[in-house]
Structure formats: C-alpha cells, structure tokens
Scaffold this active site. Structure first.
Site, PDB file in Angstrom:
ATOM      1  CD  GLU A 366      -2.696  -1.651   2.227  1.00 19.68           C
ATOM      2  OE1 GLU A 366      -2.374  -1.178   3.323  1.00 19.68           O
ATOM      3  OE2 GLU A 366      -3.502  -2.595   2.109  1.00 19.68           O
ATOM      4  CG  ASP A 390      -3.050  -4.933   7.452  1.00 20.88           C
ATOM      5  OD1 ASP A 390      -2.270  -4.098   6.969  1.00 20.88           O
ATOM      6  OD2 ASP A 390      -4.179  -5.171   6.994  1.00 20.88           O
ATOM      7  CG  HIS A 560       0.362  -0.974   7.423  1.00 15.58           C
ATOM      8  ND1 HIS A 560       0.322  -0.117   6.346  1.00 15.58           N
ATOM      9  CD2 HIS A 560      -0.641  -1.855   7.232  1.00 15.58           C
ATOM     10  CE1 HIS A 560      -0.680  -0.461   5.552  1.00 15.58           C
ATOM     11  NE2 HIS A 560      -1.285  -1.510   6.066  1.00 15.58           N
TER      12      HIS A 560
HETATM   13 MN    MN Z   1      -2.788  -2.886   5.049  1.00  8.64          MN
END
Ligand code: MN
Length: 618
Positions: A366, A390, A560
């Site tokens: 991301e 995550d 994160h």
């Molecule tokens: Mn993520």
C-alpha cells in the site's frame, strides 16, 4: 595533483547504454575510517606506536570480518596514513579520507592526546554528516580514558555526536577485544554502514496514497532530511504500460512462471476475472516490472534482446530509479481492475526468487513508505528479509477462550497480535531459520541467518522449506476485483521477532521498537483466527516482551508495523540516534542502549537530544 582532464570530444559523441556496475545500485560502498591518535611528545609518541597500531589492527580485523551489506559486500575500512598526533597529521588523515569517500570514523587511542586540537581544523574530521565513535583503552600505564573523556566532551561542545567505547573491565592488550568493546564497535559499524548505504539512493513510489492511509503519503523532504534519500514517483500506469508494451525480459518471465508453479496454488472457485495461467503471468510480469523500475535492467536497453522478444529497447526506461526501497499503492485504483501486488511484494521482499538466493528487496504494501523505511533500515542492519504486517487484531487469552474454548494463558499469557498483512509477506517468515542450521536451536536468529548466507546448501534448504510451507491463494474478489495471489503461510512459533514502525508527527519523524517473539497457537485457535479474518493471507502470531499485546496495540502508531526475525531493538535505537530520530516507544534494556555521549548531557532524553541537533541532513 590535478584532476584528469575530461575528453570533451569523446563525451560530445557519447552514445548512452546500460552498463551494469559491480552492485545492483550505483553508489559509494560504505567506508569507515579508523584513526589512531597518540601523545605527540617525543618519547611518549614512540612509546605508544606499537600498542596503538595493535588496537587499530584489532578493530580493523573485527570490522572487515564481520560487517557486510545485505548483498554480501563487505564494508570498506580504511586507516589513517599515520598516527594522528597534531594538527598537520590530522589534516593528512582528513585529505586521505576525503579521497576514500569516508562517512564514518572510529578514533582509537591508548594514551593521552591533544584531543580537541587533533580534529580542530575540521571541527571533527569530516562533515557533520559523518558518524563518529571513539574507543579508548582501559589500561593503566597510559591514560586512554582521560583522552576519551576529554575528546567526547570536546565533540559534545561542538554538537558533533560521538559514540564512546570503553571496556568496563581492565583490558589486556595482548588479548582479543573484550565482548563489550567488540559488541559496541560492531553495533556502531553496522549502523553507520546502514546510514551510508541508503544515503543518496531513492525510495520509489509506485502510485500514490492507498485508501487514505497516511503512511503512504510519501514525504519527500522527510526522506531527504532524515535518511538522505531521494524520492522517485511513478504512476501505476507505468506498470500497465510496460505490461502492454511487453517491456520486460520475456525469457525471465518464463522462468518466473515456472518457479511460481512449484508452490501450492489455489486459484479459487467460481467465475474469476481471468484464467489461472493469465493471472499467474500477470503477477509475474508485475514483479519483474517493479524490480526493473527499482534497479533497472540492462536487457531492456539491448536492441538485440528487444528485437528477439518483441519490445522496443529503451535506454532511459532500462535505467531504473536507483531505488533501495519501494512501495506499491495497489488498492484501489489498480486492484479494482488488475491483479494485486501480493506476488510482487512477497517475492521481492524474500531472500530468493527464480534466480536463487539474493539480498531481499524492500517493497512496502500500500506504498506505506513510513513502514518501508523501517524495513529498509532493518534489512541493512541484519541482511534479513522483513515482514510487513497489518496490526490486525489484539487477542487476549480471555477472548481466545470465549471464541474457541481453548485456554492459552500458559502459551501466551500477555496476549497476541494477529499480524496478517493483506496478502503479502516475505516467504522467509514461513520458516524458522534456526531449524535449518546445525546447532541452530542454541543460536541467535542473526547467527543462524549469517550461517545461511554463507552456505549454498542451507540456502537451498531454506528456499525449499519456504516453498513447501506457502500456498499462493486467489484473492477475495469482494476486496480485490482484479484478483491476485496472496502468499499464505503460518509463521512458526518461538522465534524472537522485533516489531518497529516510523511515525510522522508534523515534520518530526519518530520510531517505535518493540522486541517479542512469534507464538505457536494450538491449531484449533490458529485456524479459528484465520477463518474469521482472511485465510488467504500470511499469518504471524506475535507477543511482545515485558508488556501485554494490548499495551502494544494501544501505543503503536498506525495500522501497519514491520518486523524482523531476531532481537534488533538495540541496533535500531543506535541507528535512530545517528539519524537524530527519537524513539517514542521501546522495551530494550537500559544496559543494551548505545547512543552518543551527548544524549547523557540531555539527561538521556532522546527527544531533546534529537531536537537540539535536528535531522542529520537538514
Ligand atoms: Mn494494510
């Protein structure tokens, strides 16, 4: 000596190509100087020559034998042309270091020396960007400590932070360096090499901000001022453009596809956007392309290869961004239409691919650049791949009991964090590296990793094991309309693992560092958590040391974190002090913390010391 005269005639008809260098990225190999200093008085100088050089030789051997970069390149170590005992010998050393591209310096002495004057001409040999360290002998016949304290005080007064190395116990000069001294010198050298290695290289931002995640707002000035790194930005359409134009090595693509077929593959059920084969090929193309965008590829510049493979060779496109780290936005503008970047991120972040064992790339999910820079520094410190995660869920033993009926209060009394990235995780995290190495059970993870790096047979074992433990699983179409293949595995338990995260607070960068270990949950519990979250994603259950998982969950910054096998908290604290980035949360024991002496003058207050200095490159 004059500089060589450029051949302007030749230069004005220069035809550009892509000439691969000795390493994947262009840049100076990190170079550390060792500077011996001594008392210049006739008699005192002569009495110290042999002993001083003995110390230097010990330090030289320690660094050259132990400090290497992730690609195996040893750090360069140079020593002053002669012992520095006055202003002129100091200037000669400085001249030599400038020629050698030095960026860190270790001063070594067993005797008194005119501390401030030896580096007076340059306010500390080298610029304010250099990392400085001083090692004074703990001996009795010459007062090494007196020089050391005088010198570090002089550096503090100049606001030139310096790390101070001094053995708690008296040293015997005929013995090897004591573990305390060797440990601190190595920590300094590893961290200084990491700082130098990323300086002048780039973060490649593929796409923009993913789904409103602030971490993926790439802060160009922060990258430059704190890390000395540039930022190169490409739109994700650059990836699609290369896929459509066939601008990748088609022979390598076949190798990649064949390699991916050695994994267990689950292409999902029902109607999918494209056939399994087309999906796999797209994922592999994206992987080649992101890597080429990062480090370049001479094959793309070669007209003969282009002609044979059906693309138009392009020297500019072949260059790459000289990127030491990257991030892929993916969600959602790309993933709503095309396969996600899970294969790309998981393979590039691993220690191997279809070309065999190699240094891991850093590719943040991301485009979370603030997690990416943590992965980068951790890789530079350890040579190990890093796990992007995550921070999915905090599970207390009580909630596990309620959900599954299983009591895990003995296995995970402080609770666990379900670290489950959205589809991508370095494949090395499917394996306990210590299991692969003879005697590995009693080794640190880092020692096991170093053994693997030095042994092709162990590398083959690691790759086979990681492939065996991983299933690439089709994406959940509800979230990823364009499909994708997630790297699904379960990290083995009982492995020391350090979590870390960079945070931006306005223009200030901070870092969090928490050591802990992975947890092997009973299958029933692990399967339950997997089922109720996303069973296609890589799963790592982790508990912090000295705090509950809830405390971690409460205090860590964003959604994160990233993780390194091994306990690397102390090194991360040292490295952040070098960059003047305060550490806002950590659980590293006080006696392991190694920072410049200036921090003590601020009462040990990391924030005040960093604020007084400002970012290293600002
Ligand atoms: Mn993520």
């Amino acid at each position: 000596m004059s500089a060589p005269r450029p051949d302007f005639r030749k230069l004005s008809t220069f035809v550009r190509t892509f000439t691969p260098g000795p390493r994947a990225l262009a840049g100076q190999v990190p170079t550390i100087a060792i500077t011996p200093v001594a008392d210049g008085r006739t008699g005192a100088y002569e009495g110290n020559v042999a002993g001083t050089w003995k110390m230097v030789e010990n330090v030289y051997r320690l660094l050259t034998e132990n400090v290497r970069l992730p690609d195996g390149t040893p750090v360069r170590v140079v020593v002053a042309p002669e012992i520095v005992y006055g202003a002129r010998t100091a200037a000669l050393a400085q001249q030599y270091y400038t020629e050698q591209g030095v960026s860190a310096n270790i001063w070594v002495s067993r005797s008194w020396a005119y501390s401030d004057e030896l580096m007076g001409a340059s306010l500390g040999i080298g610029s304010s960007e250099w990392q400085q360290c001083a090692y004074g002998l703990n001996g009795t016949d010459r007062p090494g400590a007196v020089w050391l304290k005088a010198f570090t005080a002089a550096m503090d007064e100049k606001k030139r932070p310096i790390f101070c190395v001094y053995s708690p116990d008296l040293e015997n000069e005929n013995d090897p360096l004591t573990p305390h001294v060797a440990g601190r010198l190595l920590s300094f050298a590893r961290c200084a090499a990491a700082v130098a290695e990323m300086r002048g290289k780039n973060y490649l931002s593929v796409g923009g901000v993913s789904m409103g995640i602030i971490g993926s707002d790439v802060r160009r000035n922060q990258m430059q001022q704190y890390l000395g790194m540039g930022t190169v930005s490409v739109d994700m359409c650059a990836v699609k453009g290369r896929m459509d134009a066939g601008l990748y090595d088609h022979e390598e693509l076949e190798k990649a596809v064949a390699f991916m077929k050695t994994f267990k593959l689950d292409f999902g059920k029902g109607k999918r956007p494209q056939s399994p084969d087309a999906l796999l090929r797209d994922c592999c193309k994206m992987t080649l392309i992101v890597r080429d965008l990062m480090i370049g590829n001479p094959r793309l510049a070669d007209p003969a290869v282009g002609k044979k493979q059906g693309f138009k060779a392009d020297v500019e496109y072949a260059q790459g961004a000289n990127a030491i780290a990257a991030g892929t936005q993916g969600q959602r503008q790309w993933t709503d239409l095309f396969p996600n970047f899970d294969v790309t991120e998981s393979v590039l972040c691993s220690s191997f691919d279809w070309n065999g064992f190699r240094a891991p790339f850093t590719v943040a999910t991301e485009n979370d650049a603030k997690n990416g820079i943590g992965m980068l520094v951790a890789t530079l410190l350890t040579g190990m791949p890093q796990l992007f995660a995550d921070i999915r869920t905090n599970w207390t033993p009580a909630s596990i009991k309620t959900a599954t009926g299983v009591d895990v209060s003995k296995i995970a009394p402080r609770g666990i964090i379900d670290k489950r990235n959205s589809g991508a995780g370095a494949l090395d995290y499917a394996v306990d590296p210590r299991q692969l190495v003879k005697g590995g059970k009693t080794m640190s993870v880092q020692a096991a990793w170093d053994a693997i790096r030095a042994d092709q047979k162990l590398q083959a074992k690691l790759m086979a094991e990681a492939v065996k433990n991983t299933t690439y699983m089709a994406a959940v179409l509800e979230y990823f309309r364009g499909d994708g293949l997630s790297s699904h595995y379960r990290t083995p338990g009982g492995i020391p693992m350090t979590a870390y995260r960079y945070n931006a607070i306005g223009d200030l960068l901070t870092c969090s560092v928490v050591e802990g270990e992975t947890v092997e949950l009973p299958a029933k519990v692990a399967d339950h958590i997997s089922q109720v979250t996303d069973k296609t994603w890589p799963e790592t259950y982790w508990t912090p040391y000295g705090m509950t998982s809830f405390e971690y969950m409460s205090k860590i910054g964003p959604n994160h974190d990233a993780n390194s096998f091994g306990l690397i908290g102390a090194d991360l604290i040292t490295l952040n002090a070098m960059l003047r980035i305060p550490v806002d949360l950590h659980n590293v024991a006080a006696d392991k913390i190694f920072r410049p002496t200036m921090w003590d003058r601020f009462g040990g207050d990391d924030f005040r010391a960093c604020a007084a200095l400002g970012p290293l490159y600002a």
